[in-house]
Scaffold this motif. Structure first.
Motif, PDB file in Angstrom:
ATOM      1  N   THR A  67       0.746  -1.240  -0.035  1.00 24.12           N
ATOM      2  CA  THR A  67       0.169  -0.043   0.057  1.00 24.12           C
ATOM      3  C   THR A  67       0.812   1.289  -0.028  1.00 24.12           C
ATOM      4  OG1 THR A  67      -1.798  -1.275   1.382  1.00 24.12           O
ATOM      5  CG2 THR A  67      -1.932   1.264   1.188  1.00 24.12           C
ATOM      6  N   ALA A  68       1.924   1.228   0.845  1.00 22.34           N
ATOM      7  CA  ALA A  68       2.912   2.398   0.684  1.00 22.34           C
ATOM      8  C   ALA A  68       3.448   2.495  -0.602  1.00 22.34           C
ATOM      9  CB  ALA A  68       3.929   2.078   1.910  1.00 22.34           C
ATOM     10  N   THR A  69       3.771   1.621  -1.191  1.00 19.91           N
ATOM     11  CA  THR A  69       4.542   1.805  -2.595  1.00 19.91           C
ATOM     12  C   THR A  69       3.518   2.351  -3.449  1.00 19.91           C
ATOM     13  OG1 THR A  69       5.738  -0.227  -2.381  1.00 19.91           O
ATOM     14  CG2 THR A  69       5.469   0.372  -4.671  1.00 19.91           C
ATOM     15  N   LEU A  70       2.064   1.940  -3.525  1.00 19.52           N
ATOM     16  CA  LEU A  70       1.107   2.090  -4.597  1.00 19.52           C
ATOM     17  C   LEU A  70       0.905   3.731  -4.186  1.00 19.52           C
ATOM     18  CD1 LEU A  70      -1.260  -0.823  -4.694  1.00 19.52           C
ATOM     19  CD2 LEU A  70       0.004  -0.050  -6.338  1.00 19.52           C
ATOM     20  N   ASP A  71       0.637   4.166  -3.014  1.00 17.18           N
ATOM     21  CA  ASP A  71       0.143   5.621  -2.503  1.00 17.18           C
ATOM     22  C   ASP A  71       1.489   6.481  -2.881  1.00 17.18           C
ATOM     23  OD1 ASP A  71      -2.308   4.649  -1.927  1.00 17.18           O
ATOM     24  OD2 ASP A  71      -2.005   4.920   0.412  1.00 17.18           O
ATOM     25  N   ASN A  72       2.668   6.080  -2.577  1.00 15.08           N
ATOM     26  CA  ASN A  72       3.807   6.850  -2.781  1.00 15.08           C
ATOM     27  C   ASN A  72       4.136   7.193  -4.192  1.00 15.08           C
ATOM     28  OD1 ASN A  72       6.508   7.749  -3.094  1.00 15.08           O
ATOM     29  ND2 ASN A  72       6.755   7.511  -0.885  1.00 15.08           N
ATOM     30  N   LEU A  73       3.786   6.245  -5.219  1.00 13.75           N
ATOM     31  CA  LEU A  73       3.948   6.247  -6.655  1.00 13.75           C
ATOM     32  C   LEU A  73       2.816   7.157  -7.052  1.00 13.75           C
ATOM     33  CD1 LEU A  73       5.262   2.890  -7.539  1.00 13.75           C
ATOM     34  CD2 LEU A  73       6.546   4.890  -7.287  1.00 13.75           C
ATOM     35  N   THR A  74       1.779   6.919  -6.529  1.00 13.07           N
ATOM     36  CA  THR A  74       0.474   7.665  -6.817  1.00 13.07           C
ATOM     37  C   THR A  74       0.436   9.251  -6.702  1.00 13.07           C
ATOM     38  OG1 THR A  74      -0.874   5.706  -6.690  1.00 13.07           O
ATOM     39  CG2 THR A  74      -1.971   7.650  -7.192  1.00 13.07           C
ATOM     40  N   TYR A  75       0.813   9.501  -5.463  1.00 16.60           N
ATOM     41  CA  TYR A  75       0.574  10.782  -5.071  1.00 16.60           C
ATOM     42  C   TYR A  75       1.943  11.714  -4.843  1.00 16.60           C
ATOM     43  CZ  TYR A  75      -4.031   9.123  -4.082  1.00 16.60           C
ATOM     44  OH  TYR A  75      -5.254   8.683  -4.102  1.00 16.60           O
ATOM     45  N   GLY A  76       3.242  10.841  -4.735  1.00 20.61           N
ATOM     46  CA  GLY A  76       4.406  11.623  -4.680  1.00 20.61           C
ATOM     47  C   GLY A  76       4.630  12.221  -5.942  1.00 20.61           C
ATOM     48  N   GLU A  77       5.900  12.900  -5.601  1.00 17.18           N
ATOM     49  CA  GLU A  77       6.861  13.411  -7.044  1.00 17.18           C
ATOM     50  C   GLU A  77       7.075  12.390  -7.954  1.00 17.18           C
ATOM     51  OE1 GLU A  77      10.220  16.072  -7.138  1.00 17.18           O
ATOM     52  OE2 GLU A  77       9.693  16.110  -5.105  1.00 17.18           O
ATOM     53  N   PRO A  78       6.586  12.566  -9.321  1.00 16.97           N
ATOM     54  CA  PRO A  78       7.010  11.443 -10.118  1.00 16.97           C
ATOM     55  C   PRO A  78       8.139  10.737 -10.099  1.00 16.97           C
ATOM     56  CG  PRO A  78       6.173  13.529 -11.482  1.00 16.97           C
ATOM     57  CD  PRO A  78       6.521  13.835  -9.996  1.00 16.97           C
ATOM     58  N   LEU A  79       7.682   9.264 -10.319  1.00 18.19           N
ATOM     59  CA  LEU A  79       8.727   8.268 -10.471  1.00 18.19           C
ATOM     60  C   LEU A  79       8.406   7.154 -11.318  1.00 18.19           C
ATOM     61  CD1 LEU A  79       9.948   7.595  -6.587  1.00 18.19           C
ATOM     62  CD2 LEU A  79      11.303   8.573  -8.424  1.00 18.19           C
ATOM     63  N   VAL A  80       9.218   6.517 -12.072  1.00 18.66           N
ATOM     64  CA  VAL A  80       8.756   5.484 -12.809  1.00 18.66           C
ATOM     65  C   VAL A  80       9.384   4.330 -12.705  1.00 18.66           C
ATOM     66  CG1 VAL A  80       8.203   7.225 -14.893  1.00 18.66           C
ATOM     67  CG2 VAL A  80      10.383   6.264 -14.725  1.00 18.66           C
ATOM     68  N   ILE A  81       8.433   3.305 -13.168  1.00 20.54           N
ATOM     69  CA  ILE A  81       9.157   1.794 -12.978  1.00 20.54           C
ATOM     70  C   ILE A  81       9.839   1.422 -14.291  1.00 20.54           C
ATOM     71  CG2 ILE A  81       8.307  -0.631 -12.727  1.00 20.54           C
ATOM     72  CD1 ILE A  81       5.649   0.493 -11.434  1.00 20.54           C
ATOM     73  N   THR A  82      10.968   0.911 -13.904  1.00 22.81           N
ATOM     74  CA  THR A  82      11.632   0.642 -15.084  1.00 22.81           C
ATOM     75  C   THR A  82      12.114  -0.984 -15.296  1.00 22.81           C
ATOM     76  OG1 THR A  82      13.741   0.824 -13.820  1.00 22.81           O
ATOM     77  CG2 THR A  82      13.125   2.717 -15.118  1.00 22.81           C
ATOM     78  N   ARG A  83      11.447  -1.791 -14.257  1.00 23.74           N
ATOM     79  CA  ARG A  83      11.560  -3.095 -14.134  1.00 23.74           C
ATOM     80  C   ARG A  83      10.743  -3.867 -12.971  1.00 23.74           C
ATOM     81  NH1 ARG A  83      17.710  -5.439 -15.662  1.00 23.74           N
ATOM     82  NH2 ARG A  83      16.909  -7.585 -15.896  1.00 23.74           N
ATOM     83  N   GLU A  84      10.415  -5.184 -13.384  1.00 29.38           N
ATOM     84  CA  GLU A  84       9.761  -5.800 -12.262  1.00 29.38           C
ATOM     85  C   GLU A  84      10.630  -7.036 -12.014  1.00 29.38           C
ATOM     86  OE1 GLU A  84       5.911  -7.110 -13.170  1.00 29.38           O
ATOM     87  OE2 GLU A  84       6.435  -8.151 -14.832  1.00 29.38           O
ATOM     88  N   VAL A  85      10.441  -7.635 -10.938  1.00 32.11           N
ATOM     89  CA  VAL A  85      10.982  -8.777 -10.496  1.00 32.11           C
ATOM     90  C   VAL A  85      10.006  -9.773  -9.564  1.00 32.11           C
ATOM     91  CG1 VAL A  85      12.784 -10.022  -8.924  1.00 32.11           C
ATOM     92  CG2 VAL A  85      13.493  -7.751 -10.042  1.00 32.11           C
ATOM     93  N   LEU A  86       9.863 -11.007 -10.130  1.00 28.99           N
ATOM     94  CA  LEU A  86       8.925 -11.957  -9.411  1.00 28.99           C
ATOM     95  C   LEU A  86       9.893 -12.849  -8.577  1.00 28.99           C
ATOM     96  CD1 LEU A  86       6.911 -12.818 -12.413  1.00 28.99           C
ATOM     97  CD2 LEU A  86       6.360 -11.276 -10.592  1.00 28.99           C
ATOM     98  N   LEU A  87       9.534 -13.071  -7.390  1.00 28.72           N
ATOM     99  CA  LEU A  87      10.212 -13.955  -6.411  1.00 28.72           C
ATOM    100  C   LEU A  87       9.353 -14.807  -5.916  1.00 28.72           C
ATOM    101  CD1 LEU A  87      12.918 -14.023  -5.315  1.00 28.72           C
ATOM    102  CD2 LEU A  87      12.289 -13.028  -3.116  1.00 28.72           C
TER     103      LEU A  87
END
Lengths: 310, 310, 310, 310
Positions: A67-87
């Motif tokens: 939830t912290a990740t989703l909220d921070n990316l949604t409402y914080g200063e712009p950042l972008v995802i460049t890669r995903e990792v599945l574990l």
């Protein structure tokens, strides 16, 4: 960003978490990875230029943070995802060298890990007490202490190894198919090249909530032949009852069909937050519907040109 | 169910959790509430007839359990939701009577609660160390011990009160608007009466994954004027890449528009799991679109009858 | 309707029109068929009980009447279609016995027939003048008169035969694939049984004209898996700019999917005029999409019942 | 096209038809208008460069030609519509000067005109016989002959005036609201400028016929906020059972929303025939839905650019 080494990574720590283990699967990660106590701190470090990128959990995390990740990316200063990792979520049972199963009286771990191993624990260690701490990594550190009152830790493989513990049992999770998804997040820059098996993450804020509002949003994807990998409605921070949608769409922003869908969403939504186009960890390639390839889009544009000026 | 008292409730414990606090907001709950260590155990107790119903978290829980709840209801033996409870996520800071803010050196709580109070803690208790345990209730019990090495607990109000602690600061969460949603779950029985402000929870398994599959599902709602309150795609247990949708729809199964939508979904989905129609905790009444009231449905059916036999 | 013989038919005449020829393809039509000068008079005769049914053109008629048929059925006292007849538009060239192609100086026919044979006429009878009358049947009557100043008639086969003319050339239409569609219209009564290859004719009046209004109407069909055979927007009689839709849908009113679509349309449209369910002349059976058979509907209804009272 | 005067028009004749009357409402039409016996000949004259443009009926024509126009534009060598003309269908009753209503024993007209005036005729001229010819213009010519055996003609105003007849009664049509629609057709060239109240005519050939195929086509319009003024399914020339759609959409090909819809249709249809963007005769301006203006499109494109290279 003068002085920053080319690939300094932050991550949701402490050292030895599943996020740390996931980070080490990236080819370019060296020893300089920096743990941060919270997702928010890890992401802020990216914004401040302390690190080039940060790995944080975004789905099904054992140790929280989603939830912290989703909220921070949604409402914080712009950042972008460049890669995903599945574990895969695997819980080995670590002990100090020499300890056997029947020696174990106390097990230490994070509450979520304890919950996910409950069946195995009650079957194979009915005599043991399970105690909980704030991180699986902390459990490993504690058990590594020869004078600890705890006999075993359930933790990420990396935490056991770094603390020179012995993996007594390999995987003790009740559901062995769970997977945690992490994303590598950077400051916005030129979007990476498409690989043919990409994913694009968006947050879509609706203009109004009425029957069919979600449908209108989804038609923007469907009318261009774009499939969704994930959709989740989430209440917005502003007003109770208003919703936004967190969405992963198949494809890359440079795919014509996705570009047109994005522009369509920009026009009908109150806001669209673009969180990046990046290679899919599972390398699954999309099925391209008839009429939705880049060539089809180019042909249609050329046809329109000819109509305008025969 | 002979021998079961009329309203014996289970809940996701231990005593003093936010779930426990939420349970006590229900009018008919007496002293006989039974804590269970996991969501799975609480729900199994309902199936086994040990309790009449159980309260478990289903959205935004501080203490976890959401995924366990969704999975257990989706894949376990049938149960239905009969009620929902919303509880604002408020974290009071509890201390032993006599302790002042400047006395506090150590704070104990659940990792998620710690994460959500981080800003307040670093501002108002910069000198304090924060330690984490598996439940906020456990933190209260520990701090209540006069010999504890911990000075304060962040926990549910109920846990502080039951352990005779003093609420030193009322709410210290960084985001004061968060709400946890709990559901009361029973064995299937005759569906309760509609109240005019109801919600219906479903899990929809898609037949196949193609662009537009989700759209087809949503059209079943939209073409009958049914609004959605929540939608979330979730990977199915069976095959990687297959999806199901967890959905809350506005309205009650006895509303003609929702009944018809349900039958439509039953026809086009691989499976539909009905998890209950129940009153909305927020009492929000739906906007009934023209042509979608029960009377409109009855009129249309009467019209069809007249066409068949004038 | 006392005194009316069991199957007395009216038709859009006069005797010898294509409508007359189409009527004679019906198995039960005897000698008692009654011609009416206009579509409106033929339909009024049905309403008045003068005839049991009337055959009138509804699509692609050579001799006109289509608009009159659509308007009369839409706005007049209720009537229903019980049958359709397709007749290939073939224009034989009829002459008095003994006349050869090179004898022909003048050809008589209806203006539409003349237009549709123009290429053949200018190629094979470049020397001939083409004159026009109000009906092809009238042309045959005129040419049958030995003292007529016209040498040939383009008319329905039946008109040539009844006037003892000789079919000099079989089919002289420039487009030999055209088909005229006629419908047999009766007073409303119990709807006939489904045959498995049926069609249902409707007129749908929209509540308002906005982007997506037509889409909402079509979703009522699509969300139940009902295909359309024909759709045509038509201005309404009341207000310029308002539209209704004349529609032929695949299936029979007793098919569950069509019945539900009809009720859905009744709920969202300003008005729905049902013009009958009847066997398709081409006997084409619909493709039944997964989940849309009568059995699927019955299963869904039974499932809903079980949910309401397990 | 050397030698062709700037605005030489062809039309569906003969002289004195309703098409002729409609043509004379265009400001730039001089005396040089050329009648053609058929729609096909008028359109071929445009293709051959004999005339710059031709006016032909396309909807609700009294004198036929609609199907010929639609088919010729759909399947013939490319032509485009540059203008539309609406003409109320009014039928004055023309006589030779001196004739009174009670003098009239015979009336001459086109069969369609006769059908549309039947009620008036039977009420006001019960004693008169109605005879039919191939054109209303021909009826006027015949009645103008002092030795004609016909006393009155029902025809276009222009035909009565040109033949020096007297308008005895102004409008005798049973339905006084009917309107015929004509289109001015030219060889393809640079598309004219948008006026803010435009219409675009298309023929859309479907790839396949399945429930939802039409819906997919219409979603291409709806997802861009484009309204339809007219839709009509038509069987294709090639295979029985295949359909195409004749469509008038609101807006101009240079409107961003329509341009994008056109390209979308080009991608999903088997074929799209563009028949022109031109000013609406009724000057009705479209309601521009939020997010669908040219500015919205430009903003969305600029936003996308910024995402690609921040």
């Amino acid at each position: 960003m003068p002085g920053v080494p080319p690939a300094l990574y932050g991550y949701f720590g402490p050292e030895g978490t599943f996020t740390h283990q996931a980070l080490l699967t990236l080819p370019s990660v060296g020893r300089g990875a920096v743990p941060y106590a919270t997702v928010g701190q890890a992401l802020q470090a990216v914004r401040d230029g302390e690190v080039n990128a940060a790995l944080v959990p975004i789905e099904n995390s054992v140790e929280g943070g989603v939830t912290a990740t989703l909220d921070n990316l949604t409402y914080g200063e712009p950042l972008v995802i460049t890669r995903e990792v599945l574990l895969p979520v695997q819980f080995p049972l670590f002990v100090r060298p020499g300890t056997t199963l029947s020696d174990i009286r106390t097990v230490l771990t994070h509450p979520h890990a304890a919950a996910q191993c409950r069946t195995w624990l009650s079957t194979h260690l009915p005599q043991a007490t399970v105690a909980e701490v704030g991180s699986t990594a902390g459990a490993a550190v504690e058990v590594a202490n020869p004078e600890s009152r705890f006999d075993a830790a359930i933790c990420a493989r990396i935490a056991g190894e770094r603390n020179h513990l012995f993996p007594l049992v390999d995987g003790i999770a009740d559901n062995s198919e769970a997977v945690t998804r992490f994303v590598l997040v950077s400051r916005p820059g030129p979007v990476g090249s498409p690989t043919g098996a990409d994913k694009t993450t968006l947050v879509l804020f609706m203009r109004e909530d009425h029957p069919g509002a979600l449908l209108e949003i989804l038609e923007q994807f469907a009318s261009r032949g774009v499939n969704l990998c994930r959709i989740e409605s989430r209440p917005t921070k502003k007003v109770l009852g208003d919703y936004c949608f967190s969405v992963d769409a198949e494809g890359h922003i440079t795919d014509a069909r996705l570009a047109e869908a994005l522009m369509g969403l920009h026009r009908i939504c109150a806001d669209v937050v673009f969180l990046g186009s990046y290679p899919r960890a599972d390398r699954a390639e999309p099925v391209i519907r008839t009429g939705t390839s880049n060539r089809d889009y180019a042909n249609a544009a050329a046809w329109l040109e000819r109509l305008l000026a025969p």
